[in-house]
Design a protein around this motif. Sequence first.
Motif, PDB file in Angstrom:
ATOM      1  N   GLN A  73      35.470  36.128  54.772  1.00 58.48           N
ATOM      2  CA  GLN A  73      35.482  37.353  55.556  1.00 58.48           C
ATOM      3  C   GLN A  73      35.196  37.028  57.009  1.00 58.48           C
ATOM      4  O   GLN A  73      34.192  36.404  57.338  1.00 58.48           O
ATOM      5  CB  GLN A  73      34.450  38.354  55.024  1.00 58.48           C
ATOM      6  CG  GLN A  73      34.542  39.727  55.665  1.00 58.48           C
ATOM      7  CD  GLN A  73      33.683  40.749  54.964  1.00 58.48           C
ATOM      8  OE1 GLN A  73      33.052  40.436  53.952  1.00 58.48           O
ATOM      9  NE2 GLN A  73      33.620  41.951  55.485  1.00 58.48           N
ATOM     10  N   TRP A 116      35.849  40.192  62.343  1.00 58.32           N
ATOM     11  CA  TRP A 116      36.608  41.433  62.523  1.00 58.32           C
ATOM     12  C   TRP A 116      36.590  42.256  61.241  1.00 58.32           C
ATOM     13  O   TRP A 116      36.526  43.501  61.300  1.00 58.32           O
ATOM     14  CB  TRP A 116      38.048  41.097  62.923  1.00 58.32           C
ATOM     15  CG  TRP A 116      38.161  40.582  64.327  1.00 58.32           C
ATOM     16  CD1 TRP A 116      38.429  39.302  64.707  1.00 58.32           C
ATOM     17  CD2 TRP A 116      37.995  41.338  65.532  1.00 58.32           C
ATOM     18  NE1 TRP A 116      38.441  39.202  66.078  1.00 58.32           N
ATOM     19  CE2 TRP A 116      38.185  40.441  66.621  1.00 58.32           C
ATOM     20  CE3 TRP A 116      37.720  42.665  65.811  1.00 58.32           C
ATOM     21  CZ2 TRP A 116      38.095  40.849  67.940  1.00 58.32           C
ATOM     22  CZ3 TRP A 116      37.629  43.070  67.134  1.00 58.32           C
ATOM     23  CH2 TRP A 116      37.823  42.169  68.179  1.00 58.32           C
ATOM     24  N   ALA A 117      36.682  41.601  60.090  1.00 55.29           N
ATOM     25  CA  ALA A 117      36.622  42.341  58.824  1.00 55.29           C
ATOM     26  C   ALA A 117      35.261  42.998  58.645  1.00 55.29           C
ATOM     27  O   ALA A 117      35.166  44.155  58.209  1.00 55.29           O
ATOM     28  CB  ALA A 117      36.927  41.403  57.661  1.00 55.29           C
ATOM     29  N   ALA A 159      33.269  43.932  61.043  1.00 52.58           N
ATOM     30  CA  ALA A 159      33.196  45.039  62.002  1.00 52.58           C
ATOM     31  C   ALA A 159      33.990  46.245  61.515  1.00 52.58           C
ATOM     32  O   ALA A 159      33.540  47.395  61.623  1.00 52.58           O
ATOM     33  CB  ALA A 159      33.712  44.574  63.370  1.00 52.58           C
ATOM     34  N   ALA A 160      35.190  46.004  60.972  1.00 46.04           N
ATOM     35  CA  ALA A 160      36.010  47.110  60.472  1.00 46.04           C
ATOM     36  C   ALA A 160      35.312  47.831  59.322  1.00 46.04           C
ATOM     37  O   ALA A 160      35.302  49.073  59.260  1.00 46.04           O
ATOM     38  CB  ALA A 160      37.375  46.585  60.026  1.00 46.04           C
ATOM     39  N   ASP A 161      34.711  47.062  58.401  1.00 53.47           N
ATOM     40  CA  ASP A 161      34.007  47.686  57.278  1.00 53.47           C
ATOM     41  C   ASP A 161      32.780  48.451  57.759  1.00 53.47           C
ATOM     42  O   ASP A 161      32.453  49.520  57.218  1.00 53.47           O
ATOM     43  CB  ASP A 161      33.594  46.622  56.269  1.00 53.47           C
ATOM     44  CG  ASP A 161      34.795  46.029  55.551  1.00 53.47           C
ATOM     45  OD1 ASP A 161      35.881  46.624  55.630  1.00 53.47           O
ATOM     46  OD2 ASP A 161      34.648  44.970  54.910  1.00 53.47           O
ATOM     47  N   ILE A 186      32.416  49.947  60.678  1.00 52.22           N
ATOM     48  CA  ILE A 186      32.879  51.189  61.306  1.00 52.22           C
ATOM     49  C   ILE A 186      33.307  52.200  60.245  1.00 52.22           C
ATOM     50  O   ILE A 186      32.982  53.400  60.319  1.00 52.22           O
ATOM     51  CB  ILE A 186      34.030  50.884  62.274  1.00 52.22           C
ATOM     52  CG1 ILE A 186      33.513  50.033  63.448  1.00 52.22           C
ATOM     53  CG2 ILE A 186      34.666  52.163  62.781  1.00 52.22           C
ATOM     54  CD1 ILE A 186      34.605  49.550  64.374  1.00 52.22           C
ATOM     55  N   LEU A 187      34.048  51.722  59.230  1.00 51.61           N
ATOM     56  CA  LEU A 187      34.477  52.607  58.151  1.00 51.61           C
ATOM     57  C   LEU A 187      33.277  53.222  57.437  1.00 51.61           C
ATOM     58  O   LEU A 187      33.236  54.439  57.179  1.00 51.61           O
ATOM     59  CB  LEU A 187      35.347  51.835  57.171  1.00 51.61           C
ATOM     60  CG  LEU A 187      35.805  52.588  55.915  1.00 51.61           C
ATOM     61  CD1 LEU A 187      36.715  53.737  56.294  1.00 51.61           C
ATOM     62  CD2 LEU A 187      36.500  51.638  54.951  1.00 51.61           C
TER      63      LEU A 187
END
Length: 445
Positions: A27, A30-31, A33-35, A37-38
């Motif tokens: 991971q 960026w992954a 960070a995306a998770d 934020i989600l």
Amino acid sequence: MYGAEITARWHAGIAALRRVTSPPPAQSRWAWAADAILALVLTVGTLNDALSWGDSEAVSSTVDGRPVPVVPFPMPPDRPPVPPRPVAPLGGGQLAHHFAAASFGQLILAVLAAAPLVARRRFPLAAFWVVTGAMLAYHQSPGFDPWFTFTAFVIAAYSAVVYSPYRALAMTSALAGAALVAADHDAAVPALRPGLATFLLLIPFGLAANAIHTWKQRVRSLEAEKEAATRHAVELERSRIAQELHDVVTHNVSMMVVQAGAARKVMSTAPERAEQALLAVESGGRAAMTELRHVMGLLTLNVDDPDQKAPDDLAPPPGLDQVAALTGRVRESGVPVELTVTGSAVPLPAGVDLAAYRVIQEALTNTVKHAAGARVRITVAYAPDELRVEVTDTGGTRTPAARSGSGRGLIGLRERLAVYRGTLEAGELPAGGYRVCALIPLGEQ
């Protein structure tokens, strides 16, 4: 009988669920960070729903989707209607009222129904079951909007199926979670509007297609990694075999060439010395054949068959106990060699014993090839925690064969000693000559 069979099948099923079908994917930042934020967006949504529940606390029922306020007691007919009170902005006191209306436990469940998605790739199964359990417990209280929690559940189920290394357990968990949510669909599943139902029905098919695509990519990646590891292992084995053949052939052939040249020079004037030189050639050839037979015998062993035994005629690998015979053959070629052993000899692991022998063999070979007429001194020193092997020569005349040296021998010795945490020093001496010194720890290898 049937009980034992049922127990065996039960254990087999548990083992199948716990079987790792693929390692967890790496991971990136960026992954993560995306998770994060989600998870933050969905957590804010569920918390907002929990806090808004206090405003709708006075709503007891709905008619045609419209709230009907609760009237605590009938108003007198002669009393004028009370105008609605204007809604003030949310202040500190009203915020406290919201927290009082939505209990602390409900707020915690609102957070747990979405926040675990931050670890949906790293711990997919754990995140899925936390989200599912919190979602079902959260909707035990009526009046909460299920859109955010249901969205978090769908994402958690998808992540469990795609990212979990336990594929069978992930599929079983997703089906079990879907069954639990379907059993409580009135509260946990949002009401579908016309037109939105078709879109939601397409989501599982899209997720399934993406999961299949992801699995195929991971399978191809694993196959590529396995092929690269196999190719690397083959290259290492080829290098090891080449080094072993170099050590065996170079030394013995060099000795045979020197002895054959000496026999040719004295054959007409001193037949007795020529005969001794030819006997040395024969002895060196026999030694070379013995070591080559050992190397080739190892190559014919099947490493995948642990019960296979080595051939009966497979000679043991050489070690320090054969250094005396080695120096004797070198003396017969006309090179003065002095051997000194200090300390108490102790049994050595086969690999360490062979590495020490190869150091002496390579140093003697280089002396014969590069320093004709030099005297050689060999020192083998045993210490409680270290073995030191040192070979020095006094220098001599460079032979024509010296120009063909590639330095592969010393490089191979360093690689061989590094396996046993040993070191090798090699270089010219200030007073002339050459020195090779190997230090090998004798602790736990």
